[in-house]
Design a protein around this motif. Structure first.
Motif, PDB file in Angstrom:
ATOM      1  N   GLU A 281       1.166   1.840  -6.419  1.00 31.65           N
ATOM      2  CA  GLU A 281       0.415   0.718  -6.138  1.00 31.65           C
ATOM      3  C   GLU A 281       0.269  -0.030  -7.560  1.00 31.65           C
ATOM      4  O   GLU A 281      -0.079  -1.020  -7.454  1.00 31.65           O
ATOM      5  CB  GLU A 281      -0.899   1.371  -5.542  1.00 31.65           C
ATOM      6  CG  GLU A 281      -0.780   1.808  -3.998  1.00 31.65           C
ATOM      7  CD  GLU A 281      -2.112   1.991  -3.559  1.00 31.65           C
ATOM      8  OE1 GLU A 281      -2.032   2.237  -2.115  1.00 31.65           O
ATOM      9  OE2 GLU A 281      -3.266   2.066  -4.207  1.00 31.65           O
TER      10      GLU A 281
ATOM     11  N   ASN B 136      -3.237   3.506   2.887  1.00 29.44           N
ATOM     12  CA  ASN B 136      -2.469   3.032   3.985  1.00 29.44           C
ATOM     13  C   ASN B 136      -3.032   3.781   5.166  1.00 29.44           C
ATOM     14  O   ASN B 136      -4.067   4.537   5.330  1.00 29.44           O
ATOM     15  CB  ASN B 136      -1.177   3.466   3.656  1.00 29.44           C
ATOM     16  CG  ASN B 136      -0.819   4.584   3.124  1.00 29.44           C
ATOM     17  OD1 ASN B 136      -1.545   5.424   3.248  1.00 29.44           O
ATOM     18  ND2 ASN B 136       0.303   4.761   2.567  1.00 29.44           N
TER      19      ASN B 136
ATOM     20  N   ARG C 217       0.945  -1.164   0.100  1.00 27.32           N
ATOM     21  CA  ARG C 217      -0.100  -0.089   0.052  1.00 27.32           C
ATOM     22  C   ARG C 217       0.980   1.327  -0.035  1.00 27.32           C
ATOM     23  O   ARG C 217       1.665   1.457   0.930  1.00 27.32           O
ATOM     24  CB  ARG C 217      -0.879  -0.041   1.239  1.00 27.32           C
ATOM     25  CG  ARG C 217      -1.740  -1.129   1.352  1.00 27.32           C
ATOM     26  CD  ARG C 217      -2.688  -1.026   2.610  1.00 27.32           C
ATOM     27  NE  ARG C 217      -3.615  -2.190   2.977  1.00 27.32           N
ATOM     28  CZ  ARG C 217      -4.888  -2.133   3.102  1.00 27.32           C
ATOM     29  NH1 ARG C 217      -5.474  -0.907   2.976  1.00 27.32           N
ATOM     30  NH2 ARG C 217      -5.697  -3.064   3.271  1.00 27.32           N
TER      31      ARG C 217
END
Length: 226
Positions: free
Chosen positions: A174, A61, A57
């Motif tokens: 990501e 997060n 993440r």
């Protein structure tokens, strides 16, 4: 509404202390207490934090969770069941795998399991489930609380230019497994979709706080993708 305390855009300052950021166990327990649950699960709390701390993440997060909860307090948009909105925020990205398309569903199911085990009634559980599912952003919010939750999740679009730039880079990290030409095309489609809306933020409070900056941020980001 008061001026943002950080003086740098519309997001409050983020520290690196879970208690100061409002994601300490006491904050978690207060949300449950407001829902009539006196003994909030520390085990679930710690498991949630572990999930938000997963190494894959970059954006979804603990920083995102902290910012959502901070923005909720800062904007303080009117809602029907504020504790339900806040609990849904804790869980809305509990499960996150960029390779899957059912993250919201799995997060909603986890929350429903915890809510059931905590003794919440069926109607409350249904609303909580729907609150998490609306963060798929594939339809209009059906209730005032859903609108507040969606607007909170999208508040990042109206953050300061510097924070938006950081967010944009975090999303790319990501999805680093996606070839750059494909990523640029898909990312442009997503950003243009938000910009094409009549209004990005449904609630008046979030519209006033973030709409103008969000449109400027999106336009810049799209221009870079040309």
């Amino acid at each position: 509404m008061t001026s943002p305390p950080d003086g740098n855009g519309l997001f409050p300052a983020t520290t690196h202390d879970n208690v100061a950021d409002g994601i300490g166990f006491a904050a978690w327990a207060r949300v449950w207490e407001a829902l009539g649950v006196r003994d909030a699960s520390r085990e679930t709390y710690e498991e949630l934090l572990r999930h938000y701390g997963e190494p894959h993440r970059a954006y979804h997060n603990l920083q995102h969770l902290k910012e959502c909860l901070q923005v909720r307090r800062y904007v303080n948009a009117a809602c029907q069941a504020s504790a339900e909105v806040d609990l849904a925020l804790w869980f809305h990205d509990a499960i996150y795998d960029p390779l899957r398309s059912d993250n919201e569903l799995r997060s909603a199911q986890w929350l429903d399991d915890v809510a059931r085990d905590s003794g919440l009634d069926d109607e409350t559980r249904r609303r909580l489930y729907d609150l998490v599912m609306v963060t798929r952003h594939d339809g209009a919010p059906a209730t005032a609380d859903e609108a507040v939750l969606v607007d909170t999740d999208l508040a990042i679009l109206g953050a300061s230019f510097e924070r938006f730039e950081e967010y944009d880079q975090q999303i790319r990290r990501e999805y680093q497994f996606v070839p750059l030409p494909v990523y640029r095309q898909k990312r442009r489609q997503v950003l243009e979709g938000f910009l094409a809306r009549g209004r990005i933020y449904t609630t008046a409070a979030y519209f006033d706080a973030f709409e103008q900056q969000a449109r400027a941020n999106l336009a810049r980001a799209i221009e870079r993708l040309d």
